[in-house]
Enzyme design. Structure first.
Site, mmCIF file in Angstrom:
data_model
loop_
_atom_site.group_PDB
_atom_site.id
_atom_site.type_symbol
_atom_site.label_atom_id
_atom_site.label_comp_id
_atom_site.label_asym_id
_atom_site.label_seq_id
_atom_site.Cartn_x
_atom_site.Cartn_y
_atom_site.Cartn_z
ATOM 1 N N LEU A 1 41.945 45.579 22.078
ATOM 2 C CA LEU A 1 41.596 47.076 21.936
ATOM 3 C C LEU A 1 40.200 47.377 22.687
ATOM 4 C CD1 LEU A 1 42.624 48.140 18.127
ATOM 5 C CD2 LEU A 1 43.824 48.103 20.108
ATOM 6 N N LYS A 2 39.537 46.497 23.089
ATOM 7 C CA LYS A 2 38.266 46.750 23.778
ATOM 8 C C LYS A 2 37.247 47.751 23.175
ATOM 9 C CE LYS A 2 39.980 45.056 28.488
ATOM 10 N NZ LYS A 2 41.597 44.744 27.989
HETATM 11 O O1 C5P Z 1 50.462 40.800 33.688
HETATM 12 P P1 C5P Z 1 49.356 40.161 33.869
HETATM 13 O O2 C5P Z 1 49.378 38.850 33.746
HETATM 14 O O3 C5P Z 1 48.321 40.733 35.054
HETATM 15 O O4 C5P Z 1 48.494 40.679 32.413
HETATM 16 C C1 C5P Z 1 47.175 40.260 32.347
HETATM 17 C C2 C5P Z 1 46.804 40.971 30.909
HETATM 18 O O5 C5P Z 1 45.487 40.738 30.708
HETATM 19 C C3 C5P Z 1 47.115 42.461 30.826
HETATM 20 O O6 C5P Z 1 47.407 42.578 29.440
HETATM 21 C C4 C5P Z 1 45.675 42.999 31.407
HETATM 22 O O7 C5P Z 1 45.298 44.164 30.569
HETATM 23 C C5 C5P Z 1 44.632 42.043 31.144
HETATM 24 N N1 C5P Z 1 43.525 41.870 31.658
HETATM 25 C C6 C5P Z 1 43.425 41.626 33.256
HETATM 26 N N2 C5P Z 1 42.540 41.484 33.886
HETATM 27 C C7 C5P Z 1 41.330 41.706 33.416
HETATM 28 C C8 C5P Z 1 41.301 42.160 31.839
HETATM 29 C C9 C5P Z 1 42.388 42.152 31.288
HETATM 30 O O8 C5P Z 1 44.640 41.417 33.781
HETATM 31 N N3 C5P Z 1 40.056 41.662 34.156
#
Ligand code: C5P
Length: 233
Positions: free
Chosen positions: A66-67
């Site tokens: 939820l940051k």
């Molecule tokens: O689909 P994907 O593998 O890119 O998902 C990565 C998850 O991590 C998502 O829920 C995204 O919101 C989160 N996330 C990210 N990069 C960040 C921080 C969080 O991809 N820097």
């Protein structure tokens, strides 16, 4: 990471789907291989605590992403609410400041890990300048991580490219969770800087968050099995 059961607990699947039914379907399909699921703003906004409870009721663990970023009292009460749901991990923005971080750390029960978000990887140095941060991104990440650790925040969300620096800085005193992970054979999507699961663990990650390579695939379980097979080798 030596065994399959280790990996099973250290890969967190991001349930970035629009409805509870889809999320529960994924949990059911993946439960034999995966024990940890991330619920983020998309799913939580539509399906809320009920989705969290139902996923926990399957025996899975939940990372509630939820940051949080608000005044210390509001964040502390939200931490208590998350704890009452029974989630294992919760995220908070480290830029919320020392008082907010200490309030969150104090409100946390021992069995729930709070993870601090440093700088979102979507932000460029120019974007940081626009909001008044003139430091280099890497320096800013380290500054926020130190602030979090001193305030009692037990974990960090970081790009796999920052994991080594953070591990060297903090040793085993913090847990590092990294998104930005892609198996070499999967489509990178909009992740521009990523590592493979093996590389991310080798760089110092304790947990990996993987979303679309698994959830957007026609056969999510098959992808998970392939990732676990590769890690076991
Ligand atoms: O689909 P994907 O593998 O890119 O998902 C990565 C998850 O991590 C998502 O829920 C995204 O919101 C989160 N996330 C990210 N990069 C960040 C921080 C969080 O991809 N820097």
């Amino acid at each position: 990471m030596n065994s399959r059961s280790d990996a099973r607990d250290k890969i967190i699947v991001a349930l970035d789907v629009p409805a509870k039914a889809e999320a529960l379907d994924l949990v059911k399909q993946l439960a034999p291989e995966i024990s940890f699921f991330k619920i983020g703003l998309q799913l939580y906004t539509v399906a809320g605590p009920e989705a969290v409870r139902e996923i926990l009721a399957t025996g899975a663990k939940v990372f509630l992403d939820l940051k949080l970023h608000d005044i210390p009292n509001t964040v502390a009460r939200a931490v208590e609410s998350a704890a009452s749901l029974g989630v294992q991990m919760l995220t908070i923005h480290l830029s919320g400041g020392e008082a907010m971080l200490r309030a969150a750390a104090t409100a946390r029960p021992a069995n729930m890990l709070i993870l601090g978000v440093t700088v979102l990887t979507s932000l460029t140095e120019e974007a940081l300048h626009q909001v008044g941060v003139s430091e280099r991104i890497n320096d800013h990440v380290l500054r926020l991580a130190r602030l979090g650790q001193e305030a009692g925040i037990g974990g960090l969300v970081a790009s796999p490219f920052e994991a080594r620096t953070l591990r060297d800085e903090f040793g085993d005193n913090i847990k590092i969770v990294t998104p930005g992970v892609r198996p070499s054979w999967s489509d990178a999507g909009d992740q521009k800087r990523f590592m493979t699961p093996r590389e991310a663990f080798d760089a110092g990650a304790d947990y990996l968050v993987i979303g679309r390579p698994i959830t957007a695939h026609a056969n999510p379980r098959q992808v998970v099995v392939k990732i676990l097979d590769e890690l076991e080798r």
